[in-house]
Each structure stands twice: as C-alpha cells, then as structure tokens.
Design an enzyme around this catalytic site. Sequence first.
Site, short mmCIF file in Angstrom:
data_model
loop_
_atom_site.label_atom_id
_atom_site.label_comp_id
_atom_site.label_asym_id
_atom_site.label_seq_id
_atom_site.Cartn_x
_atom_site.Cartn_y
_atom_site.Cartn_z
N LYS A 153 20.09 -36.03 -68.43
CA LYS A 153 18.65 -36.00 -68.79
C LYS A 153 18.25 -37.31 -69.48
CE LYS A 153 17.59 -31.83 -67.47
NZ LYS A 153 16.61 -30.93 -67.04
N LYS A 166 22.42 -30.98 -57.70
CA LYS A 166 22.13 -29.57 -57.97
C LYS A 166 20.66 -29.28 -57.65
CE LYS A 166 20.82 -28.16 -62.07
NZ LYS A 166 20.46 -27.40 -63.25
N LYS A 189 14.48 -27.86 -60.54
CA LYS A 189 13.01 -27.87 -60.55
C LYS A 189 12.50 -29.30 -60.64
CE LYS A 189 13.01 -23.89 -63.60
NZ LYS A 189 13.90 -24.32 -64.68
N1 AQP Z 1 21.23 -25.26 -58.57
C1 AQP Z 1 21.60 -24.22 -59.31
N2 AQP Z 1 22.58 -23.40 -58.89
C2 AQP Z 1 22.96 -22.32 -59.64
N3 AQP Z 1 22.38 -22.00 -60.83
C3 AQP Z 1 21.39 -22.79 -61.28
N4 AQP Z 1 20.62 -22.76 -62.39
C4 AQP Z 1 19.76 -23.80 -62.37
N5 AQP Z 1 19.94 -24.53 -61.26
C5 AQP Z 1 20.96 -23.95 -60.55
C6 AQP Z 1 20.70 -21.74 -63.43
O1 AQP Z 1 19.40 -21.20 -63.62
C7 AQP Z 1 19.26 -20.79 -64.98
C8 AQP Z 1 17.96 -21.27 -65.53
O2 AQP Z 1 17.94 -22.69 -65.52
P1 AQP Z 1 16.95 -23.48 -66.46
O3 AQP Z 1 15.58 -23.34 -65.98
O4 AQP Z 1 17.11 -23.06 -67.85
O5 AQP Z 1 17.41 -24.96 -66.48
P2 AQP Z 1 18.16 -25.86 -65.50
O6 AQP Z 1 19.57 -25.48 -65.35
O7 AQP Z 1 17.97 -27.22 -66.05
O8 AQP Z 1 17.39 -25.62 -64.15
P3 AQP Z 1 16.68 -26.67 -63.30
O9 AQP Z 1 16.03 -26.00 -62.17
O10 AQP Z 1 17.61 -27.78 -62.96
O11 AQP Z 1 15.53 -27.15 -64.27
P4 AQP Z 1 15.11 -28.58 -64.73
O12 AQP Z 1 14.89 -29.37 -63.49
O13 AQP Z 1 13.85 -28.34 -65.47
O14 AQP Z 1 16.20 -29.14 -65.57
C9 AQP Z 1 20.48 -21.35 -65.73
O15 AQP Z 1 21.40 -20.31 -65.95
C10 AQP Z 1 21.04 -22.36 -64.78
O16 AQP Z 1 22.45 -22.50 -64.92
#
Ligand code: AQP
Length: 326
Positions: A111, A191, A194
């Site tokens: 990040k 991965k 979002k």
């Molecule tokens: N690609 C993924 N595969 C499996 N699990 C995933 N999670 C996120 N991406 C994947 C799981 O979803 C839960 C919620 O995630 P989050 O919104 O708290 O944050 P994150 O992991 O940072 O998800 P994003 O989509 O990648 O968000 P941004 O882009 O905002 O950082 C968690 O349990 C995560 O492990």
Amino acid sequence: MKRIFSGIQPTGEIHLGNYVGAIRNWVYLQDEYDCVFSVVDYHAITIEYPVEEMAKRTLETGLILLACGLSPEKSKIFVQSHVPEHTELAWIFNTVTPIGEVERMTQFKDKAKQHRANINMGLMGYPVLQSADILLYKAGYVPVGEDQVQHIELSREVARKFNARFGDVFPEPQEILSMAPRILGVDGQAKMSKSLGNFIGVLEEEAGIWEKLRTAVTDVNRVHRTDPGDPNICNIYTIHRAFSDNSMLIEIDKGCTSAGIGCIDCKKMLFENLKKELTPIREKARELAANTDYVKDVLHQGAGACRKIADVTMEEVRRVLGLYRT
Ligand code: AQP
C-alpha cells in the site's frame, strides 16, 4: 459458543475474491459460531478516498453482506466507527506493538508503494487496529483471505505482548481460510482487488461479467486452442474450484490438459455457474436497496449489541492497565 470476528472495507465494489475468500465462508460459519462482522470504515480512511462517497459505500457494503446471506438473527453486523472502543483499544495496542513488526507487513509495503503521496501512520497501524477489532470481542477465530494471514499472526503477537505485561486478558486468534483463499484478478497477475480495478463484482450485470471473463487471462502458456493447458496455473480454474462441482472440475481438468476443450468453453461453464450463484444475490440486493431502512436498522442494532461487549472488554483493559478510575 466460540466467537468469530471479521471485517470488510467499504473501499468499493465487493468482488469475487472478497466473496469466496471471506463472505461466503462467513455465511456458512454463522450457523456454528457466535459471529461479529463489521464494515470497517476506519480502515478504509487510511488511503485517499472520495469523502462524499464514504457513507453511501458503507451502507452498500452492509447491504451486500445481507444480500450474500449474513443474517442479523445469527450474527452481529455493524459499522466499525459506530463502536468507538475499536480505536481506543488500537491506541493501547500501539503501546505494546513493536514498530519493526508493523514495518515488515506485506500489505503495508504494497500500500505504501501504491499510495506514495500519503504514507500515513494509519496505513502503518492498520494491523494494530485490526488486532483491536478482533480482540475487543475476544474472538478466537478470524475467517479471512490469504492476504490477511500475516495480520492475524500479528494479532497473536499483540495479544501475547499485552498478556505478558498486563495479565491474561486476550485469546490468540486463529485464521480460518476458505477453500479459495486467493483469487487473482482478471489480469491473472495481482490479487483480485477493489482498488486495482482487476475485479469481477458480485453485483455486476451478466453482460459485464461475461465481458471480463471472456477476456480474462488463463494459462499463459496455452497460446493456441490445440495446446494442452495446465489448470493448476490457471486463475479461471481457481475460480471454477469455488463455483463448480467435482464432476465439472474433473471434466475441465481432462479437457484442458488434453486440449479437448478450449479456454472459451471452460469460461462458458464457469459463467453458467456464476450466474446460478450470483443472480439470487443480485436480486436480494435489489430488494434491500428498495428498503434501506431495514439495512440501517440491522447496522444500528448490531452496533448496539457490539458496544455492550466492547464496554465489558474495555473496562477490564483499563483496570489491568492501572488507569485512574472514579
Ligand atoms: N483476491 C482475493 N482472494 C481471496 N480473498 C480476498 N479478500 C480480498 N481480496 C481477496 C478477502 O476479503 C476480505 C475483505 O477484504 P477487505 O475489503 O478488507 O480488504 P482487502 O483484502 O484489501 O480487499 P481488496 O479488495 O484488495 O480491497 P482494497 O483494494 O481496498 O485493498 C478479507 O478477508 C480479504 O482477505
């Protein structure tokens, strides 16, 4: 009953990675555990975000959790900032967390690269707040995707450090991984995320899903239709594992490795299964969007129930810290 905590950030559209990595598992687990699920808005403000969108995104995230099958009868569902004890406990945990531990977190490093113009204390303290989220409820289990495992390890370290100094207050939480803990984006590289824009949204319309699926990266070594493929290095096969039954997986494995089926055939099968699972969720979300008062009420009740638990934990924490009480 054993307690679970997990959260999701209101940072944008909920995608297949969030769904199979976390949310769908939450839905299963709420029958067996005492569950606390949060829309973690204080985590979401650690990166730049459109301020005017935050309230809407938070409500929408709560709505999607309900549409996916979380039930207020079985689980407490709430917005993190509605329970201020999360940040209070995070501050206390800051005082027992070694800086070296948070600096080495992979998510922080990633990040920090993505948001060079705003590498703030909140971004670094993200896993400390996450430890507080979990331990405020003395949750023993945390269902997350693979990307969060390092943070759960840190929460164990935080619990150990706190307990060693102030007495045995917190459990050491364990992660629970789903059967698809890491879904890659449609680029087949990073991965599914979002913020990276490489996702398929849970509420996306069918035409949009197919367009993304159709062009999604598969086994890069399979250049021609006649080349045999390797499902083990194909992200589409990973997604199939989360949405298709065993007999289809065997059929695809055979077809792909013998070049009996092409990638488009394989994607069409996946598309059919995605439609089966996601259509009822989309319909439920539409229903809920027409009655947001219900969603607001669920979040309000959830926060009330969580504040009660948080209050008890914080009284204990303030006492063991030796703070002056009247
Ligand atoms: N690609 C993924 N595969 C499996 N699990 C995933 N999670 C996120 N991406 C994947 C799981 O979803 C839960 C919620 O995630 P989050 O919104 O708290 O944050 P994150 O992991 O940072 O998800 P994003 O989509 O990648 O968000 P941004 O882009 O905002 O950082 C968690 O349990 C995560 O492990």
